[in-house]
Design a protein around this motif. Structure first.
Motif, short mmCIF file in Angstrom:
data_model
loop_
_atom_site.label_atom_id
_atom_site.label_comp_id
_atom_site.label_asym_id
_atom_site.label_seq_id
_atom_site.Cartn_x
_atom_site.Cartn_y
_atom_site.Cartn_z
N PHE A 48 -38.44 51.54 83.25
CA PHE A 48 -36.92 50.90 83.52
C PHE A 48 -35.90 52.08 83.47
O PHE A 48 -35.03 51.93 84.12
CB PHE A 48 -36.71 49.92 82.62
CG PHE A 48 -37.49 48.69 82.76
CD1 PHE A 48 -36.66 47.67 83.23
CD2 PHE A 48 -38.88 48.12 82.28
CE1 PHE A 48 -37.25 46.35 83.69
CE2 PHE A 48 -39.35 47.24 82.52
CZ PHE A 48 -38.66 46.12 83.08
N VAL A 60 -35.07 47.14 88.21
CA VAL A 60 -34.92 46.54 87.05
C VAL A 60 -34.75 45.20 86.83
O VAL A 60 -35.28 44.47 85.88
CB VAL A 60 -33.70 47.37 86.38
CG1 VAL A 60 -33.09 46.85 85.00
CG2 VAL A 60 -33.61 48.79 86.33
N MET A 86 -28.81 46.22 79.58
CA MET A 86 -29.44 45.23 80.42
C MET A 86 -28.61 43.86 80.71
O MET A 86 -29.04 42.97 81.68
CB MET A 86 -30.90 45.03 80.06
CG MET A 86 -31.80 46.19 80.20
SD MET A 86 -31.77 46.97 81.62
CE MET A 86 -33.11 48.34 81.26
#
Length: 229
Positions: A48, A60, A86
């Motif tokens: 990632f 991702v 994220m």
């Protein structure tokens, strides 16, 4: 009690803090041998991080959606992404599952309310500081102003996260650099500082600085506990 789904491992250093605080929170609320009902998908962070460095957010997103679907299939009633960065793809993840995603911006806003702050300094990865996936909802939904350090200081913070904190390295020299940045933002009018990377709270503690800190791990855990309990 509801079951919480966690996307973790980004990095596992801070995911440990999530797991510990969630279980302590449930024990404090319910007593005895009670603990938090959790379904976790913990990723291998290295691929990632490489994809992020290459600006390959499509990969991702695909990996995180796979994880989100796995915790939903495992019986989770809600989902948290145990990392600030994220949340750049939070909308895509939410669209892929049928359970609610408990968003970090809502957690930060809760912390701001507790400290009585309307102007926040934001620290985190370059993605978090320079893009608006957290600052925009904080402004539009909660009316909070967000400031960030200058480019040189942002680079120092970003590099320390990936090169040190995510690897479990807690260095006094780095802490001193963070304290200087935090105090500078306070002098610019920041009423509280958002530790907008889940590892920063491992390095900087409230007693280190003169301005209130919003540790996003703690704030996110409190939001999750309100839901599951």
């Amino acid at each position: 009690m509801k079951t919480l789904g966690i996307l973790g491992g980004m990095s596992w250093e801070s995911t440990i803090s999530y797991y510990k605080l969630l279980n302590e929170g449930v024990r404090d609320a319910l007593g005895g041998l009670h603990s938090c009902r959790v379904v976790m998908h913990s990723v291998d962070f290295a691929p990632f991080a490489d994809q992020m460095g290459k600006n390959d957010w499509k990969s991702v997103t695909a990996g995180l959606i796979e994880g989100a679907k796995s915790v939903e299939a495992g019986g989770a009633d809600a989902l948290i992404i145990a990392t600030n960065t994220m949340h750049k793809v939070a909308d895509e993840i939410q669209s892929a599952v049928n359970i609610p995603l408990l968003h970090m911006a809502d957690a930060i806003a809760g912390g701001a309310k507790k400290t009585g702050s309307s102007k926040l300094g934001l620290l985190g990865t370059a993605f978090t500081m320079e893009q608006d996936f957290l600052s925009r909802p904080l402004k539009e939904k909660y009316g909070l102003d967000v400031i960030i350090p200058d480019s040189e200081k942002r680079s120092m913070v970003h590099c320390s996260i990936f090169d040190e904190l995510c690897c479990g390295k807690i260095l006094d020299k780095t802490r001193a650099g963070y304290v200087k940045i935090i105090e500078d933002m306070a002098a610019q009018g920041a009423e509280a500082i958002v530790l907008g990377c889940t590892e920063i709270g491992l390095l900087v503690k409230p007693d280190d600085v003169s301005v209130p800190l919003i540790d996003t791990v703690q704030a996110h855990v409190e939001l999750a506990l309100d839901y599951v309990l």
